[in-house]
Write an enzyme that holds these catalytic residues in place. Structure first.
Site, PDB file in Angstrom:
ATOM      1  N   TYR A 229      -3.617  -9.979  15.440  1.00  0.00           N
ATOM      2  CA  TYR A 229      -3.384  -8.865  14.500  1.00  0.00           C
ATOM      3  C   TYR A 229      -4.421  -7.759  14.701  1.00  0.00           C
ATOM      4  O   TYR A 229      -4.084  -6.572  14.832  1.00  0.00           O
ATOM      5  CB  TYR A 229      -3.424  -9.405  13.069  1.00  0.00           C
ATOM      6  CG  TYR A 229      -3.550  -8.349  12.004  1.00  0.00           C
ATOM      7  CD1 TYR A 229      -2.489  -7.503  11.703  1.00  0.00           C
ATOM      8  CD2 TYR A 229      -4.748  -8.179  11.294  1.00  0.00           C
ATOM      9  CE1 TYR A 229      -2.601  -6.524  10.725  1.00  0.00           C
ATOM     10  CE2 TYR A 229      -4.869  -7.215  10.312  1.00  0.00           C
ATOM     11  CZ  TYR A 229      -3.789  -6.382  10.029  1.00  0.00           C
ATOM     12  OH  TYR A 229      -3.909  -5.410   9.072  1.00  0.00           O
TER      13      TYR A 229
ATOM     14  N   PHE B 196       1.873   3.457   7.419  1.00  0.00           N
ATOM     15  CA  PHE B 196       1.482   2.179   6.822  1.00  0.00           C
ATOM     16  C   PHE B 196       2.498   1.072   7.108  1.00  0.00           C
ATOM     17  O   PHE B 196       2.381  -0.025   6.561  1.00  0.00           O
ATOM     18  CB  PHE B 196       1.261   2.330   5.305  1.00  0.00           C
ATOM     19  CG  PHE B 196      -0.119   2.814   4.961  1.00  0.00           C
ATOM     20  CD1 PHE B 196      -0.471   4.147   5.152  1.00  0.00           C
ATOM     21  CD2 PHE B 196      -1.091   1.935   4.487  1.00  0.00           C
ATOM     22  CE1 PHE B 196      -1.762   4.590   4.873  1.00  0.00           C
ATOM     23  CE2 PHE B 196      -2.384   2.374   4.192  1.00  0.00           C
ATOM     24  CZ  PHE B 196      -2.715   3.708   4.382  1.00  0.00           C
TER      25      PHE B 196
ATOM     26  N   SER C 164      -7.522  -1.529  10.681  1.00  0.00           N
ATOM     27  CA  SER C 164      -8.010  -2.617   9.831  1.00  0.00           C
ATOM     28  C   SER C 164      -9.424  -3.031  10.196  1.00  0.00           C
ATOM     29  O   SER C 164      -9.861  -2.870  11.343  1.00  0.00           O
ATOM     30  CB  SER C 164      -7.070  -3.815  10.008  1.00  0.00           C
ATOM     31  OG  SER C 164      -7.637  -4.984   9.470  1.00  0.00           O
ATOM     32  N   ASN C 165     -10.109  -3.622   9.207  1.00  0.00           N
ATOM     33  CA  ASN C 165     -11.423  -4.223   9.463  1.00  0.00           C
ATOM     34  C   ASN C 165     -11.306  -5.300  10.546  1.00  0.00           C
ATOM     35  O   ASN C 165     -12.291  -5.618  11.209  1.00  0.00           O
ATOM     36  CB  ASN C 165     -11.996  -4.793   8.163  1.00  0.00           C
ATOM     37  CG  ASN C 165     -11.208  -5.961   7.602  1.00  0.00           C
ATOM     38  OD1 ASN C 165     -11.529  -7.118   7.840  1.00  0.00           O
ATOM     39  ND2 ASN C 165     -10.149  -5.685   6.842  1.00  0.00           N
TER      40      ASN C 165
ATOM     41  N   LEU D 153       0.829  -1.214   0.000  1.00  0.00           N
ATOM     42  CA  LEU D 153       0.000   0.000   0.000  1.00  0.00           C
ATOM     43  C   LEU D 153       0.858   1.256   0.000  1.00  0.00           C
ATOM     44  O   LEU D 153       0.518   2.251  -0.651  1.00  0.00           O
ATOM     45  CB  LEU D 153      -0.954   0.006   1.204  1.00  0.00           C
ATOM     46  CG  LEU D 153      -1.917  -1.186   1.286  1.00  0.00           C
ATOM     47  CD1 LEU D 153      -2.976  -0.951   2.344  1.00  0.00           C
ATOM     48  CD2 LEU D 153      -2.577  -1.462  -0.052  1.00  0.00           C
TER      49      LEU D 153
HETATM   50  N1  LIG Z   1      -3.307  -4.585   2.272  1.00  0.00           N
HETATM   51  C1  LIG Z   1      -4.552  -4.384   2.764  1.00  0.00           C
HETATM   52  O1  LIG Z   1      -5.569  -4.560   2.072  1.00  0.00           O
HETATM   53  C2  LIG Z   1      -4.707  -3.894   4.181  1.00  0.00           C
HETATM   54  C3  LIG Z   1      -5.964  -3.961   4.796  1.00  0.00           C
HETATM   55  C4  LIG Z   1      -6.110  -3.470   6.100  1.00  0.00           C
HETATM   56  C5  LIG Z   1      -5.025  -2.901   6.737  1.00  0.00           C
HETATM   57  N2  LIG Z   1      -3.803  -2.876   6.123  1.00  0.00           N
HETATM   58  C6  LIG Z   1      -2.667  -2.291   6.843  1.00  0.00           C
HETATM   59  O2  LIG Z   1      -1.972  -1.394   5.979  1.00  0.00           O
HETATM   60  C7  LIG Z   1      -0.584  -1.410   6.276  1.00  0.00           C
HETATM   61  C8  LIG Z   1       0.201  -1.724   5.007  1.00  0.00           C
HETATM   62  O3  LIG Z   1      -0.221  -2.981   4.504  1.00  0.00           O
HETATM   63  P1  LIG Z   1       0.506  -3.651   3.236  1.00  0.00           P
HETATM   64  O4  LIG Z   1      -0.458  -4.609   2.654  1.00  0.00           O
HETATM   65  O5  LIG Z   1       1.105  -2.592   2.379  1.00  0.00           O
HETATM   66  O6  LIG Z   1       1.653  -4.497   3.982  1.00  0.00           O
HETATM   67  P2  LIG Z   1       3.149  -4.758   3.496  1.00  0.00           P
HETATM   68  O7  LIG Z   1       3.671  -5.885   4.341  1.00  0.00           O
HETATM   69  O8  LIG Z   1       3.224  -4.896   2.016  1.00  0.00           O
HETATM   70  O9  LIG Z   1       3.902  -3.404   3.907  1.00  0.00           O
HETATM   71  C9  LIG Z   1       4.235  -3.095   5.227  1.00  0.00           C
HETATM   72  C10 LIG Z   1       5.623  -2.458   5.219  1.00  0.00           C
HETATM   73  O10 LIG Z   1       5.943  -2.111   6.567  1.00  0.00           O
HETATM   74  C11 LIG Z   1       7.329  -2.359   6.749  1.00  0.00           C
HETATM   75  N3  LIG Z   1       7.609  -2.544   8.171  1.00  0.00           N
HETATM   76  C12 LIG Z   1       7.122  -3.532   8.991  1.00  0.00           C
HETATM   77  N4  LIG Z   1       7.620  -3.398  10.224  1.00  0.00           N
HETATM   78  C13 LIG Z   1       8.427  -2.297  10.204  1.00  0.00           C
HETATM   79  C14 LIG Z   1       9.222  -1.663  11.181  1.00  0.00           C
HETATM   80  N5  LIG Z   1       9.304  -2.126  12.453  1.00  0.00           N
HETATM   81  N6  LIG Z   1       9.922  -0.563  10.825  1.00  0.00           N
HETATM   82  C15 LIG Z   1       9.873  -0.092   9.543  1.00  0.00           C
HETATM   83  N7  LIG Z   1       9.125  -0.675   8.575  1.00  0.00           N
HETATM   84  C16 LIG Z   1       8.419  -1.762   8.905  1.00  0.00           C
HETATM   85  C17 LIG Z   1       7.621  -3.605   5.925  1.00  0.00           C
HETATM   86  O11 LIG Z   1       9.008  -3.697   5.585  1.00  0.00           O
HETATM   87  C18 LIG Z   1       6.727  -3.398   4.710  1.00  0.00           C
HETATM   88  O12 LIG Z   1       7.426  -2.784   3.622  1.00  0.00           O
HETATM   89  C19 LIG Z   1      -0.384  -2.442   7.388  1.00  0.00           C
HETATM   90  O13 LIG Z   1      -0.389  -1.777   8.628  1.00  0.00           O
HETATM   91  C20 LIG Z   1      -1.625  -3.309   7.284  1.00  0.00           C
HETATM   92  O14 LIG Z   1      -1.948  -3.915   8.527  1.00  0.00           O
HETATM   93  C21 LIG Z   1      -3.620  -3.370   4.879  1.00  0.00           C
END
Ligand SMILES: NC(=O)c1ccc[n+]([C@@H]2O[C@H](COP(=O)([O-])OP(=O)(O)OC[C@H]3O[C@@H](n4cnc5c(N)ncnc54)[C@H](O)[C@@H]3O)[C@@H](O)[C@H]2O)c1
Length: 268
Positions: A137, A72, A112-113, A16
């Site tokens: 989570y 994010f 998140s949902n 994202l």
């Molecule tokens: N993808 C979805 O549809 C969705 C839905 C609901 C919520 N979310 C939330 O959105 C956010 C992004 O989701 P995504 O799908 O892009 O996930 P993703 O895993 O692709 O990206 C998350 C990024 O965070 C980085 N990260 C994790 N821990 C870290 C830390 N301690 N320090 C620095 N960087 C760190 C990772 O390296 C990664 O690049 C998350 O918080 C996720 O819970 C995503």
């Protein structure tokens, strides 16, 4: 819209984060992108920082002089506590604490949902329902929502939490007919968080889906006008359900049914 001085995007190397970068770069004078994974600047006004959120010294430097954080970074699915604690709880505490110290005006963050995933699918949810996380989570996201409200109300760091459904170019199963969000709509919602006037908000991250569980009145009031809808996929996806009655019953789907052992509920 007036350009924002400086935005920090965490999780910029993630799925994202990557999709938000172009829009954020266009909306500010300076974009600082942060991730623990390697990343390189992609826009003229971007600076890249490869740091862990738990490195407070590095974090302090990145947040110096920032106007807003778009958060994010995190672990995006169910895991054991030893994975979720540093990524979604300890790192988050450090982020809000350092942002407050640096005088950051607002944090727009991905909840998140799954923070409300144990509500049944026939229950519409507003922004004020109490959380019912469906997993460790989901509970880590509830913690973040609480942390944001503490810093917003007690310390004046505005908080804009988006309970995101599933963000992808297209919905791919029947559950997503309710909670899917197109990446362009997510970018629009983040933009509302960056520009609207509020103190502490929880909104839902969904496109304009007829089957949504979330009316999302507050997001609309603040200026969110989703342009996409899962409705065009209703016919195509109507049979695309799991064979899992517990997952089908709850908004959180398989996150709710994973490890589910409440015999009283399954017998009802
Ligand atoms: N993808 C979805 O549809 C969705 C839905 C609901 C919520 N979310 C939330 O959105 C956010 C992004 O989701 P995504 O799908 O892009 O996930 P993703 O895993 O692709 O990206 C998350 C990024 O965070 C980085 N990260 C994790 N821990 C870290 C830390 N301690 N320090 C620095 N960087 C760190 C990772 O390296 C990664 O690049 C998350 O918080 C996720 O819970 C995503």
């Amino acid at each position: 819209m007036a350009l924002i001085d400086c935005i920090v995007l965490t999780g910029a190397a993630g799925r994202l984060g990557r999709s938000l970068r172009p829009g954020l770069a266009a909306s500010c004078r300076e974009l600082r992108v942060l991730d623990q994974a390697p990343l390189t600047p992609e826009h003229a006004n971007e600076t890249a920082f490869q740091i862990d959120l738990n490195d407070e010294t590095a974090l302090k430097e990145v947040l110096q002089g920032a106007s807003a954080v778009v958060h994010f970074a995190g672990y995006p699915r169910e895991a054991q506590w030893n994975v979720l604690l540093p990524a979604n709880i300890e790192g988050t505490i450090k982020l809000w604490d350092q942002a407050h110290t640096a005088g950051v005006d607002r944090i727009i963050y991905a909840t998140s949902n799954h923070a409300v995933g144990l509500y049944p699918r026939d229950r519409p949810l507003d922004e004020l329902v109490h959380p019912l996380p469906d997993s460790r989570y989901g509970l880590s996201k509830v913690f973040m929502e609480g942390l944001a409200s503490l810093y917003a109300i007690k310390h004046g760091v505005r908080g804009f939490g988006m309970r995101i459904g599933h963000c992808a170019p297209e919905p791919t199963d029947a559950r997503m007919l309710s909670h899917w969000i197109h990446p362009e709509d997510l970018a629009a919602l983040v933009s509302v968080g960056l520009h609207a006037d509020y103190e502490n908000e929880i909104v839902y991250g969904a496109s304009d889906n007829m089957r949504s569980w979330w009316p999302n009145a507050r997001a609309r009031e603040l200026g969110y006008h989703p342009r996409h809808s899962a409705d065009a996929f209703i016919e195509q996806l109507k049979g695309c359900v799991s064979n899992d009655p517990v997952a089908e019953r709850f908004q959180g789907g398989s996150f709710a049914s994973n490890g589910f052992s409440n015999v009283r509920t399954t017998q009802r």
